[in-house]
Design a protein around this motif. Structure first.
Motif, PDB file in Angstrom:
ATOM      1  N   SER A 180       0.913  -1.179  -0.495  1.00 50.63           N
ATOM      2  CA  SER A 180      -0.113  -0.250  -0.161  1.00 50.63           C
ATOM      3  C   SER A 180       0.818   1.497  -0.253  1.00 50.63           C
ATOM      4  O   SER A 180       1.568   1.734   0.572  1.00 50.63           O
ATOM      5  N   PRO A 181       0.073   2.170  -0.712  1.00 49.06           N
ATOM      6  CA  PRO A 181       0.990   3.700  -0.598  1.00 49.06           C
ATOM      7  C   PRO A 181       1.347   3.753   0.672  1.00 49.06           C
ATOM      8  O   PRO A 181       2.380   4.647   1.296  1.00 49.06           O
ATOM      9  N   GLN A 182       0.341   3.739   2.004  1.00 48.39           N
ATOM     10  CA  GLN A 182       0.939   4.106   3.398  1.00 48.39           C
ATOM     11  C   GLN A 182       2.006   2.909   3.776  1.00 48.39           C
ATOM     12  O   GLN A 182       2.727   3.888   4.239  1.00 48.39           O
ATOM     13  N   GLN A 183       2.639   2.273   3.518  1.00 48.83           N
ATOM     14  CA  GLN A 183       3.506   1.416   3.752  1.00 48.83           C
ATOM     15  C   GLN A 183       4.810   2.230   2.898  1.00 48.83           C
ATOM     16  O   GLN A 183       5.447   2.230   3.425  1.00 48.83           O
ATOM     17  N   TRP A 184       5.280   2.857   2.016  1.00 53.81           N
ATOM     18  CA  TRP A 184       5.642   3.368   0.844  1.00 53.81           C
ATOM     19  C   TRP A 184       5.838   4.474   1.588  1.00 53.81           C
ATOM     20  O   TRP A 184       7.176   4.550   2.093  1.00 53.81           O
ATOM     21  N   SER A 262       8.523  19.541   5.486  1.00 50.93           N
ATOM     22  CA  SER A 262       7.718  18.300   6.405  1.00 50.93           C
ATOM     23  C   SER A 262       6.485  18.674   5.965  1.00 50.93           C
ATOM     24  O   SER A 262       5.834  17.488   6.622  1.00 50.93           O
ATOM     25  N   GLU A 263       5.260  19.539   6.227  1.00 52.18           N
ATOM     26  CA  GLU A 263       4.652  20.305   6.685  1.00 52.18           C
ATOM     27  C   GLU A 263       3.467  19.356   5.290  1.00 52.18           C
ATOM     28  O   GLU A 263       2.446  19.229   5.490  1.00 52.18           O
ATOM     29  N   ASP A 264       3.642  19.010   4.306  1.00 47.44           N
ATOM     30  CA  ASP A 264       3.067  18.959   2.883  1.00 47.44           C
ATOM     31  C   ASP A 264       2.894  17.163   2.646  1.00 47.44           C
ATOM     32  O   ASP A 264       3.793  16.783   2.356  1.00 47.44           O
ATOM     33  N   SER A 265       1.500  16.945   3.778  1.00 55.91           N
ATOM     34  CA  SER A 265       2.042  15.378   3.994  1.00 55.91           C
ATOM     35  C   SER A 265       0.241  15.016   3.526  1.00 55.91           C
ATOM     36  O   SER A 265      -0.050  15.826   2.195  1.00 55.91           O
ATOM     37  N   GLN A 266       0.682  13.944   3.405  1.00 56.23           N
ATOM     38  CA  GLN A 266      -0.846  12.957   2.641  1.00 56.23           C
ATOM     39  C   GLN A 266      -1.732  14.149   3.920  1.00 56.23           C
ATOM     40  O   GLN A 266      -2.965  13.811   3.042  1.00 56.23           O
ATOM     41  N   SER A 267      -2.458  13.981   4.405  1.00 57.62           N
ATOM     42  CA  SER A 267      -3.268  15.313   5.334  1.00 57.62           C
ATOM     43  C   SER A 267      -3.361  16.678   5.019  1.00 57.62           C
ATOM     44  O   SER A 267      -3.860  17.543   5.242  1.00 57.62           O
ATOM     45  N   THR A 268      -2.443  17.031   4.717  1.00 55.76           N
ATOM     46  CA  THR A 268      -2.806  18.164   4.029  1.00 55.76           C
ATOM     47  C   THR A 268      -2.650  18.699   2.433  1.00 55.76           C
ATOM     48  O   THR A 268      -3.000  17.949   1.548  1.00 55.76           O
ATOM     49  N   ASP A 322      17.101  20.161 -25.218  1.00 49.22           N
ATOM     50  CA  ASP A 322      16.687  20.977 -24.479  1.00 49.22           C
ATOM     51  C   ASP A 322      15.835  20.641 -23.411  1.00 49.22           C
ATOM     52  O   ASP A 322      14.261  20.474 -23.667  1.00 49.22           O
ATOM     53  N   PRO A 323      15.499  21.858 -21.800  1.00 46.67           N
ATOM     54  CA  PRO A 323      14.838  21.621 -20.917  1.00 46.67           C
ATOM     55  C   PRO A 323      13.587  21.927 -21.447  1.00 46.67           C
ATOM     56  O   PRO A 323      12.765  22.914 -22.093  1.00 46.67           O
ATOM     57  N   GLY A 324      12.587  20.880 -20.911  1.00 51.14           N
ATOM     58  CA  GLY A 324      10.830  20.378 -21.333  1.00 51.14           C
ATOM     59  C   GLY A 324       9.809  20.971 -19.953  1.00 51.14           C
ATOM     60  O   GLY A 324      10.521  21.656 -18.664  1.00 51.14           O
ATOM     61  N   PRO A 325       9.099  21.400 -19.923  1.00 46.92           N
ATOM     62  CA  PRO A 325       7.471  21.741 -18.895  1.00 46.92           C
ATOM     63  C   PRO A 325       8.214  20.179 -17.248  1.00 46.92           C
ATOM     64  O   PRO A 325       8.421  19.080 -18.587  1.00 46.92           O
ATOM     65  N   MET A 326       7.980  20.598 -16.248  1.00 41.35           N
ATOM     66  CA  MET A 326       8.180  20.098 -15.540  1.00 41.35           C
ATOM     67  C   MET A 326       7.157  20.003 -14.242  1.00 41.35           C
ATOM     68  O   MET A 326       6.981  21.272 -14.042  1.00 41.35           O
ATOM     69  N   MET A 327       7.345  19.344 -13.754  1.00 39.47           N
ATOM     70  CA  MET A 327       6.052  19.438 -12.519  1.00 39.47           C
ATOM     71  C   MET A 327       6.711  18.786 -11.585  1.00 39.47           C
ATOM     72  O   MET A 327       7.278  17.241 -11.047  1.00 39.47           O
ATOM     73  N   TYR A 328       6.677  19.080  -9.627  1.00 46.10           N
ATOM     74  CA  TYR A 328       7.148  17.987  -8.892  1.00 46.10           C
ATOM     75  C   TYR A 328       6.253  18.511  -8.345  1.00 46.10           C
ATOM     76  O   TYR A 328       5.631  19.320  -7.703  1.00 46.10           O
ATOM     77  N   VAL A 329       6.009  17.069  -7.265  1.00 40.12           N
ATOM     78  CA  VAL A 329       5.295  16.835  -6.198  1.00 40.12           C
ATOM     79  C   VAL A 329       6.095  16.129  -4.650  1.00 40.12           C
ATOM     80  O   VAL A 329       7.101  15.586  -4.993  1.00 40.12           O
ATOM     81  N   PRO A 330       5.292  16.583  -3.788  1.00 39.26           N
ATOM     82  CA  PRO A 330       5.873  16.132  -2.465  1.00 39.26           C
ATOM     83  C   PRO A 330       6.111  14.569  -2.672  1.00 39.26           C
ATOM     84  O   PRO A 330       4.704  13.808  -2.498  1.00 39.26           O
ATOM     85  N   PHE A 331       7.476  13.558  -2.162  1.00 36.95           N
ATOM     86  CA  PHE A 331       7.283  12.517  -2.222  1.00 36.95           C
ATOM     87  C   PHE A 331       6.098  11.644  -1.637  1.00 36.95           C
ATOM     88  O   PHE A 331       5.499  10.965  -1.733  1.00 36.95           O
ATOM     89  N   ALA A 332       5.703  12.495   0.315  1.00 40.09           N
ATOM     90  CA  ALA A 332       5.090  11.442   0.723  1.00 40.09           C
ATOM     91  C   ALA A 332       4.056  11.895   1.085  1.00 40.09           C
ATOM     92  O   ALA A 332       2.985  11.549   0.740  1.00 40.09           O
ATOM     93  N   TRP A 337       6.860   3.134  -5.095  1.00 39.03           N
ATOM     94  CA  TRP A 337       7.262   1.400  -4.391  1.00 39.03           C
ATOM     95  C   TRP A 337       9.355   1.280  -4.365  1.00 39.03           C
ATOM     96  O   TRP A 337       9.805   0.694  -4.034  1.00 39.03           O
ATOM     97  N   GLY A 338       9.485   1.962  -4.748  1.00 40.15           N
ATOM     98  CA  GLY A 338      10.713   2.420  -5.190  1.00 40.15           C
ATOM     99  C   GLY A 338      11.232   4.236  -5.321  1.00 40.15           C
ATOM    100  O   GLY A 338      10.652   5.033  -5.689  1.00 40.15           O
ATOM    101  N   ALA A 339      13.038   4.657  -4.965  1.00 37.95           N
ATOM    102  CA  ALA A 339      12.882   5.646  -4.652  1.00 37.95           C
ATOM    103  C   ALA A 339      14.947   5.974  -4.683  1.00 37.95           C
ATOM    104  O   ALA A 339      15.269   5.059  -4.501  1.00 37.95           O
ATOM    105  N   ALA A 340      15.251   7.107  -5.483  1.00 33.66           N
ATOM    106  CA  ALA A 340      16.444   6.593  -5.462  1.00 33.66           C
ATOM    107  C   ALA A 340      16.592   7.915  -4.398  1.00 33.66           C
ATOM    108  O   ALA A 340      16.874   8.838  -3.776  1.00 33.66           O
TER     109      ALA A 340
END
Length: 515
Positions: A180-184, A262-268, A322-332, A337-340
């Protein structure tokens, strides 16, 4: 060239053999046997060189080259190469052999008959061959120069982040155990907390995918309240899920707004950070801070996210794009299920990687840590193919340059040796050594310039096929062409200067008796 010169040199020997009763067919067979044996010995030496070359290439070939493991000394190719070598030797040995075997024995045996030098047709044939060598060298050296300049331009490009002193390692969670995402999220929070608490690993973060190394995840998005986009402008951007310290660790500048916390979590509330390219393309003349993007990963989980910051552009696909448009989101808020794990440190990589493995195994001793490498090395690997192409064509160019140099030197040197008697006469009649040297250089440069001109035309015609392999320069780059011509002209002058200088040292008394 060498066989033609050798045939001319052996004209009197062949004439003497004919005078003693040797038939022309037997002489022709002997000369062809000699050239065939020469080619066979060269081919056998080439077999050993090919085997050594394959072993060397296997160490420098990029690992992502298609069919990398299939490169070997193939029996059919080897047989073809041996037959080709033997055929080339016989074909190129045929003309000199016919020349020697069909020459007039009476004329060749006349006293002093060769003092006047070689026949003009023989000299012209050798100069044409040398000009062809120069033309081929122009094509190969120009191609090597273009690829080398392209590679230098590629490696000089800023990726948009600072890869120096950044190490990365990867952890993948088995989905039968972490379903589950909660375990990740729980695992990533614990991992990051323990890594950052470790001395020397404070500057660390989690992210997926990493730029250049992992490729990219491209997602569609929409902008509530914005007018429709112009035709042909796609509403897609590359997607990255990252922990709060990611931009600091990677050296990606924050241009506006704030970074993740750290405030950017699943509950915010859901938030996102966009790249400067996305801001300029979709929020022109607007402040994107506070606006919303609707997207999700997987795409069927779209949610509205508030834009809280704008960061610098990153070449996430590769240095060549060339750099293109990018979107970043908080990992939390968007766990994987894996990351660098990325760490900025000046400590020894082996020590850092062992400490990361220890931290991971303190959480789950069955989890492996893979793909441990520095970001600089990873970026270097991403340009392994263009580096290999530039090096390989450069090697061919060097070989062509050496062959052209040897050909020019051989033509001029042999011509000088054939004209020793003539130079003795000229010096005896008052010609200065400098005048003789200039005459030889002037005559030699004629065929060299003809070869250069032919090579430039051929290189211009063939350069268009390299365009898809080039970055930052055109296929008809004038600087590369000019450098190629200057290099070959300098080599030609050097190859001609040595025999020309030797001609000026001729003793007139010795030269007038020379045969």
């Amino acid at each position: 060239n060498l066989l033609l010169a050798r045939a001319t040199f052996r004209a009197r020997e062949v004439a003497l053999r004919q005078a003693l009763g040797a038939p022309r067919t037997r002489i022709l067979r002997q000369l062809l046997t000699e050239s065939g044996l020469l080619g066979l010995l060269g081919a056998l030496a080439g077999v050993f060189l090919a085997d050594w070359g394959i072993q060397l290439l296997s160490r420098v070939l990029p690992s992502n080259l298609p069919q990398f493991n299939a490169i070997r000394l193939d029996g059919w190719v080897l047989c073809f190469a041996l037959l080709l070598s033997l055929a080339a030797s016989l074909i190129f040995g045929l003309a000199p052999a016919l020349l020697a075997a069909t020459s007039d024995p009476q004329a060749s045996l006349k006293e002093g008959s060769w003092r006047s030098g070689e026949a003009a047709s023989h000299r012209r044939a050798r100069r044409v061959l040398a000009a062809v060598e120069i033309a081929l060298a122009v094509v190969l050296i120009d191609a090597a120069g273009l690829l080398l300049r392209s590679f230098v331009s590629l490696t000089a490009v800023s990726p948009g982040f600072n890869a120096e002193h950044v190490l990365k390692a990867e952890v993948s969670l088995p989905q039968y155990q972490y379903a589950s995402p909660q375990q990740w999220t729980a695992f990533s929070d614990t991992l990051l907390e323990r890594i950052q608490a470790h001395p020397g690993l404070q500057d660390s973060a989690l992210a997926v995918p990493l730029p250049i190394i992992h490729g990219f995840v491209n997602l569609g998005f929409s902008i509530p309240g914005n007018p429709p986009l112009p035709p042909g402008v796609p509403s897609t951007a590359d997607y990255v899920s990252a922990s709060p310290e990611y931009f600091h660790v990677m050296g990606i500048p924050l241009l506006r707004g704030r970074s993740f916390t750290s405030e950017d979590s699943q509950s915010t509330r859901r938030v996102a950070i966009i790249s400067e390219a996305l801001a300029q393309l979709y929020f022109r003349n607007q402040d994107p801070i506070g606006k919303h993007l609707v997207f999700g990963f997987p795409p069927d989980t779209n949610v509205s996210r508030e834009i809280v910051g704008v960061v610098g552009d990153v070449r996430d696909v590769g240095l060549h794009q060339d750099p293109g448009p990018m979107m970043y989101v908080p990992f939390a808020q968007a766990p994987f299920w894996g990351a660098a794990i990325v760490v900025r440190t000046t400590r020894a990589p082996t020590t850092v990687f062992s400490e990361i493995r220890a931290v991971v195994q303190s959480i789950d001793r069955n989890l492996p840590v893979t793909d441990e490498v520095s970001m600089s090395a990873a970026i270097g690997s991403s340009v392994a193919e263009p580096r290999f192409r530039a090096g390989l064509v450069g090697l061919f160019g060097i070989v062509a340059l050496l062959l052209a140099t040897a050909g020019i030197f051989g033509v001029v040197s042999y011509s000088v040796s054939c004209r020793t008697h003539e130079f003795g006469v000229r010096i005896a009649l008052g010609a200065s050594p400098g005048a003789i040297q200039k005459m030889i250089l002037r005559e030699s440069l004629r065929f060299a310039v003809a070869g250069l001109a032919t090579g430039v035309v051929a290189a211009l015609a063939l350069a268009q096929f390299l365009q898809s392999q080039l970055f930052g320069i055109g296929s008809r780059d004038p600087l590369t062409f000019a450098a190629t011509v200057v290099l070959l002209l300098a080599v030609t002058l050097a190859a001609c200067w040595v025999p020309a200088r030797r001609a000026t040292k001729v003793d007139p008394i010795v030269a007038l008796r020379y045969e």
